[in-house]
Scaffold this motif. Structure first.
Motif, mmCIF file in Angstrom:
data_model
loop_
_atom_site.group_PDB
_atom_site.id
_atom_site.type_symbol
_atom_site.label_atom_id
_atom_site.label_comp_id
_atom_site.label_asym_id
_atom_site.label_seq_id
_atom_site.Cartn_x
_atom_site.Cartn_y
_atom_site.Cartn_z
ATOM 1 N N ARG A 156 0.828 -1.203 0.000
ATOM 2 C CA ARG A 156 0.000 0.000 0.000
ATOM 3 C C ARG A 156 0.865 1.256 0.000
ATOM 4 N N THR A 157 1.848 1.293 0.919
ATOM 5 C CA THR A 157 2.665 2.510 0.999
ATOM 6 C C THR A 157 3.534 2.683 -0.237
ATOM 7 N N THR A 158 4.116 1.584 -0.729
ATOM 8 C CA THR A 158 4.968 1.749 -1.912
ATOM 9 C C THR A 158 4.126 2.208 -3.091
ATOM 10 N N ALA A 159 2.922 1.618 -3.234
ATOM 11 C CA ALA A 159 2.104 1.984 -4.381
ATOM 12 C C ALA A 159 1.676 3.447 -4.286
ATOM 13 N N GLN A 160 1.291 3.881 -3.081
ATOM 14 C CA GLN A 160 0.853 5.270 -2.969
ATOM 15 C C GLN A 160 2.007 6.244 -3.144
ATOM 16 N N GLY A 161 3.183 5.839 -2.616
ATOM 17 C CA GLY A 161 4.372 6.668 -2.815
ATOM 18 C C GLY A 161 4.640 6.830 -4.302
ATOM 19 N N PHE A 162 4.420 5.758 -5.023
ATOM 20 C CA PHE A 162 4.654 5.756 -6.463
ATOM 21 C C PHE A 162 3.771 6.793 -7.180
ATOM 22 N N VAL A 171 3.916 13.416 -14.404
ATOM 23 C CA VAL A 171 3.252 12.398 -15.217
ATOM 24 C C VAL A 171 1.798 12.312 -14.761
ATOM 25 N N LYS A 172 0.893 12.509 -15.703
ATOM 26 C CA LYS A 172 -0.524 12.448 -15.326
ATOM 27 C C LYS A 172 -0.965 10.998 -15.214
ATOM 28 N N THR A 173 -1.422 10.594 -14.053
ATOM 29 C CA THR A 173 -2.016 9.257 -13.925
ATOM 30 C C THR A 173 -3.279 9.405 -13.084
ATOM 31 N N VAL A 174 -4.136 8.422 -13.159
ATOM 32 C CA VAL A 174 -5.334 8.451 -12.326
ATOM 33 C C VAL A 174 -4.972 7.761 -11.024
ATOM 34 N N TYR A 175 -5.124 8.482 -9.907
ATOM 35 C CA TYR A 175 -4.712 7.980 -8.604
ATOM 36 C C TYR A 175 -5.425 6.670 -8.260
ATOM 37 N N ASN A 176 -4.657 5.696 -7.823
ATOM 38 C CA ASN A 176 -5.211 4.407 -7.413
ATOM 39 C C ASN A 176 -5.927 3.635 -8.522
ATOM 40 N N HIS A 177 -5.540 3.913 -9.753
ATOM 41 C CA HIS A 177 -6.114 3.142 -10.858
ATOM 42 C C HIS A 177 -5.011 2.247 -11.415
ATOM 43 N N ALA A 178 -5.310 0.947 -11.520
ATOM 44 C CA ALA A 178 -4.317 0.062 -12.129
ATOM 45 C C ALA A 178 -4.745 -0.140 -13.583
ATOM 46 N N ASP A 179 -4.827 -1.346 -14.045
ATOM 47 C CA ASP A 179 -5.177 -1.506 -15.460
ATOM 48 C C ASP A 179 -6.565 -2.103 -15.638
ATOM 49 N N PHE A 180 -7.450 -1.806 -14.720
ATOM 50 C CA PHE A 180 -8.847 -2.234 -14.837
ATOM 51 C C PHE A 180 -9.599 -1.057 -15.439
ATOM 52 N N ARG A 181 -9.845 -1.147 -16.748
ATOM 53 C CA ARG A 181 -10.495 0.011 -17.370
ATOM 54 C C ARG A 181 -11.287 -0.374 -18.607
ATOM 55 N N LEU A 182 -12.263 0.450 -18.894
ATOM 56 C CA LEU A 182 -13.035 0.280 -20.125
ATOM 57 C C LEU A 182 -12.481 1.237 -21.167
#
Ligand code: UDP
Ligand code: MG
Length: 333
Positions: A156-162, A171-182
């Motif tokens: 959890r901490t490493t992923a959130q730190g990331f 880098v624009k990313t959607v927070y707490n989104h992995a590769d589950f997407r439509l």
């Protein structure tokens, strides 16, 4: 075959859109059948509700598994030839490439894709919500984890730190989104124009543009088997994410060089004053100043050369420069 709805301009035709659920699999023999059953249930449910076409399917991508994953995919295909499809990659290429292979294969056979991991950590029941949002006019719908209670503290901490570091690096990313997407077919098509080999899908999706939305879910534990993302792979993914999207680290070197050189000039003034007022060991001032000054100049030069390399790096990606969504002209269609 489609039933147009008229509530909203933006509404898509609620139609018999063909859905492809793309599932990358690496050594997933323990979960494959469970995943297949769960996803087929989702498909049947959505077909029953008239939200997707009856020809919708699941596409398993076997990423060079060393176990019986592919045999199981073949078995599933044999048992459900209209619902379970498979792609076998010749070797292990990693999650991101396997997913890309699946999406690009699926795009020509479907109107909309949903990508999901084989371990069912992501909640399959929100696929319906994704489809609703797709019908409401969104081209990309991100599955976002509401909480990470089931992950270990470390993960959890490493992923959130990331995510934080990514944000800092621009880098624009959607927070707490992995590769589950439509993704709609046109979104996958635009994505396929990104020819870069250093793939970091989560960072690329926001570049596509189009209207997007999120659905929220609680991430569960793996149904079976163990994570195929050990720390080493996670760190590699994180570093790849930053180095494929940001030239900020290079600019940071340039900035550091600049700061050191400025500091040296100030220190030189101070040293000269000390020298003339006579409070100094002979030789020390010139030695220490030249070390710092040369260090600063070197960093500055490396940073400067880096700026050009950064440009080359951006150029060689040959990313599409824009994505036209609509054109209004006087020409008849
Ligand atoms: N995966 C893959 N190729 C790989 C590693 C993983 O296709 O080289 C797949 C894996 O089968 C799973 C998904 O990627 O469907 C995510 O992997 P995992 O669940 O092990 O990662 P975690 O959820 O632990 O981050
Ligand atoms: Mg997982």
């Amino acid at each position: 075959m489609s039933i147009p709805t008229v509530q909203n301009d933006k509404m898509r035709e609620v139609s018999m859109d063909r859905l492809a659920i793309v599932v990358p699999c690496y050594n997933e023999e323990e979960v494959l059948k469970i995943a297949s059953a769960a996803l087929r249930e989702v498909l049947n449910d959505l077909v029953g509700k008239g939200k997707i076409g009856a020809d919708s399917f699941i596409l398993f991508v076997n990423d060079g598994s060393k176990d019986r994953t592919w045999e199981l995919i073949e078995e599933e295909h044999g048992a459900h030839p209209k619902q379970v499809f498979g792609v076998k990659l010749a070797g292990n290429v990693g999650h991101q490439f396997a997913l890309t292979a699946g999406l690009i294969t699926a795009k020509d056979m479907s109107d909309v894709t949903v990508s999901i991991d084989a371990d069912l950590q992501d909640d399959v029941t929100v696929i319906e919500e994704m489809i609703d949002k797709f019908h409401a006019g969104n081209d990309i719908v991100y599955g976002v984890r509401r909480e990470r209670r089931t992950d270990t503290f470390f993960k959890r901490t490493t992923a959130q730190g990331f995510y934080k570091v990514m944000e800092m690096m621009g880098v624009k990313t959607v927070y707490n989104h992995a590769d589950f997407r439509l993704m709609s077919r046109r979104a996958v098509e635009q994505f396929s124009l990104y020819k870069e080999t250093n793939l970091f899908l989560r960072g690329m999706m926001p570049l596509i543009g189009y209207q997007t939305d999120c659905v929220y879910y609680d991430r569960k534990e793996r149904v079976a088997g163990e994570s195929k993302y050990p720390l080493k792979k996670m760190l590699a993914l994180a570093f790849n994410g930053i180095s494929s999207f940001s030239v900020k680290p290079i600019s940071m070197i340039l900035g550091l060089g600049l700061v050191i050189v400025i500091f040296c000039v100030l220190a030189a003034i101070y040293a000269l004053i000390s020298y003339f007022t006579g409070h100094v060991e002979p030789g020390w001032t010139s030695l220490i100043l030249s070390i710092w000054f040369l260090g600063g100049v070197q960093l500055l030069s490396v940073g400067l050369v880096g700026q050009y390399i950064g440009k080359i790096y951006i150029e060689v990606k040959q990313r599409p420069r824009y994505n036209i969504e609509k054109v209004l002209t006087d020409e008849e269609k």
